[in-house]
Enzyme design. Structure first.
Site, short mmCIF file in Angstrom:
data_model
loop_
_atom_site.label_atom_id
_atom_site.label_comp_id
_atom_site.label_asym_id
_atom_site.label_seq_id
_atom_site.Cartn_x
_atom_site.Cartn_y
_atom_site.Cartn_z
N HIS A 163 102.60 -33.61 36.21
CA HIS A 163 103.75 -32.63 35.94
C HIS A 163 104.95 -33.79 35.83
CE1 HIS A 163 102.10 -28.65 37.51
NE2 HIS A 163 101.23 -29.57 37.98
N HIS A 217 100.36 -29.68 45.13
CA HIS A 217 101.06 -31.03 44.68
C HIS A 217 102.27 -31.23 45.75
CE1 HIS A 217 99.55 -31.25 40.57
NE2 HIS A 217 99.20 -29.97 40.54
N HIS A 238 93.88 -26.71 44.24
CA HIS A 238 93.00 -27.59 44.00
C HIS A 238 93.07 -28.61 45.25
CE1 HIS A 238 96.46 -29.60 42.19
NE2 HIS A 238 96.23 -29.01 41.21
N ASN A 241 93.11 -32.78 45.34
CA ASN A 241 93.55 -33.36 44.05
C ASN A 241 95.11 -33.12 44.06
OD1 ASN A 241 90.70 -32.20 43.07
ND2 ASN A 241 91.07 -34.31 42.75
N ALA A 245 96.56 -41.74 46.46
CA ALA A 245 95.25 -42.23 46.43
C ALA A 245 94.93 -42.56 48.02
CB ALA A 245 95.41 -43.34 45.62
N ASP A 270 83.71 -29.49 39.47
CA ASP A 270 83.15 -29.85 38.29
C ASP A 270 82.34 -31.23 38.55
OD1 ASP A 270 85.16 -31.80 38.82
OD2 ASP A 270 86.12 -31.52 36.91
N GLY A 271 82.16 -31.84 39.69
CA GLY A 271 81.48 -32.94 39.97
C GLY A 271 82.17 -34.24 39.52
N ASP A 295 90.27 -24.96 36.68
CA ASP A 295 91.70 -25.81 36.40
C ASP A 295 91.37 -26.21 35.07
OD1 ASP A 295 94.12 -26.64 36.83
OD2 ASP A 295 93.73 -28.25 38.00
N GLY A 334 92.19 -34.42 33.53
CA GLY A 334 92.06 -33.02 33.69
C GLY A 334 90.60 -32.64 33.96
#
Length: 417
Positions: A163, A217, A238, A241, A245, A270-271, A295, A334
């Site tokens: 963003h 976020h 999400h 995510n 880190a 999504d793995g 997403d 993404g």
């Protein structure tokens, strides 16, 4: 979403709908029972147990489930809802075409997600969604409402994701009201960071308007997470995510959201975005009260290859569906898969049953956003239905047909003629 902005031109196909009433036969994912689903108009008239039809030894089981519900999708098949350089009519066309491509994958209801940008760009994107819904009955039937993800987010690297920092800001009710007016009252979800000045009051006002408030976020403290939930926040965007880190061992904003039973996490299964162990822990911590989201960005279901994007520069889409930075392949660019892909990946990586995985992409999001006629195969429910088989080799969902409000909008048999 936490990356990307670019549109690719792809072939536009004629989208046809069958209008003849019909009965659908197959095994219900929810119970395993073989049934006949009778449809009258837009609704399910009856769900009747019936004698199972004989199959050849090598013929696969036909399954029936509700249409999938995606609460977070930014683009698909080359169509980008957040493209920075698009005019209004291009945005309208993007939502129209994206809707048709998404339907083909089994997602029959979704929340187009508008991310952080300047006031005018967000205003234009929301106006386009309003116009697309008013002009196109198919779009109107599929769009549950808009998910506004930003700009009231953390400006820290990590939680901010992709963003743009220059547009991150504290909540502004007058600004939000102008956007809601542009959308025609269609904003139904808002993701914000509860540590922003004025966020708690903003959450209260949004909840009073019947809007689902999501924490995301964020770099919030434990107390700030609890204050957001106290004010009415009910979802985590999400989770795992859009984060630093490295985090303190405890407490941290992921543990705090997992510990609060009032918050339902959305996860990208999504793995690539979450390790299987993380998905398992989240599901267990929440007693399977989680929601699968795609997403997806506009490169979802595009051909593997290298693409140039407005925000991230060069990215590479791998055959596995992983979308990564060319400059640093360790960094994701993404999500690039459909919600059906997320369902089958969740089953494969967590050993969840078909029923469990489908539930997280149907009845769970329907309940969370407040759509009682969706997410279940039951009399008087909306006739949004999927029939499919499972590939015995890899567990892949092979879509046979997609029904939206009683009308066949995709048929594999017709496509293969």
């Amino acid at each position: 979403m936490y990356w990307m902005d670019e549109v690719n031109t792809i072939k536009k196909e004629v989208f046809t709908i069958e209008t003849n009433p019909r009965e659908i036969y197959g095994s219900l994912v929810s119970t395993g029972e073989y049934v006949c689903v009778s449809i009258v108009g837009e609704r399910i008239f009856s769900v009747t147990p019936t004698e199972k039809q004989k199959r050849a030894d090598n013929e696969r089981e036909v399954w029936i489930c509700p249409g999938l519900i995606d609460l977070q999708i930014n683009g698909f098949a080359g169509y980008d809802l957040n493209r920075a350089d698009a005019d209004l009519e291009e945005r309208v066309e993007a939502i129209r075409q994206m809707t048709r491509e998404v339907l083909r994958t089994g997602t029959t209801s979704f929340c187009p997600t508008i991310i952080t940008a300047g006031f005018e760009q967000i205003h234009s994107s929301l106006t386009a969604i309003r116009l697309a819904c008013s002009r196109d009955p198919i779009v109107d039937s599929c769009v549950l409402g808009v998910h506004l993800e930003g700009p009231y987010l953390s400006d820290q690297d990590g939680p901010r994701g992709a963003h743009p920092r220059e547009h991150i800001k504290d909540p502004d009710w007058e600004e939000f009201t102008a956007w809601q007016e542009a959308s025609g009252g269609r904003i139904r979800m808002v993701t914000l960071a509860p540590e922003r000045t004025g966020a708690v009051e903003m959450i209260r006002r949004l909840v009073q308007e019947g809007i689902l408030v999501c924490i995301g976020h964020t770099a919030a403290s434990h107390d700030e997470i609890i204050a957001a939930a106290d004010a009415g926040a009910r979802m985590s965007t999400h989770l795992g995510n859009g984060a630093h880190a490295q985090l303190p061992r405890h407490p941290n904003y992921i543990w705090s959201q997992l510990s609060d039973d009032r918050l339902t996490p959305g996860i990208i299964s999504d793995g690539h975005h979450l390790h299987p162990s993380v998905m398992k822990v989240m599901a267990r911590a929440k007693n399977n009260q989680i929601v699968l989201v795609s997403d997806a960005v506009h490169l979802a279901h595009m051909k593997p290859g290298i693409y140039k994007t407005h925000v991230g520069g060069e990215v590479e889409l791998l055959p596995s569906g992983r979308l990564q930075m060319v400059a640093d392949p360790l960094l994701l660019a993404g999500a690039a898969v459909s919600l059906a892909d997320c369902v089958q990946t969740y089953m494969r990586l967590t050993s969840a049953s078909l029923h469990e995985a489908i539930r997280l992409a149907t009845i769970m999001p329907a309940r969370l956003i407040g759509e009682p006629l969706l997410g279940q195969v039951r009399p008087n429910g909306m006739a949004d239905l999927l029939t499919f088989t499972l590939n015995p080799e890899d567990g892949r969902i092979d879509m046979l047909a997609v029904t939206k409000r009683g009308q066949t909008v995709y048929s594999a048999a017709q496509e293969n003629l």
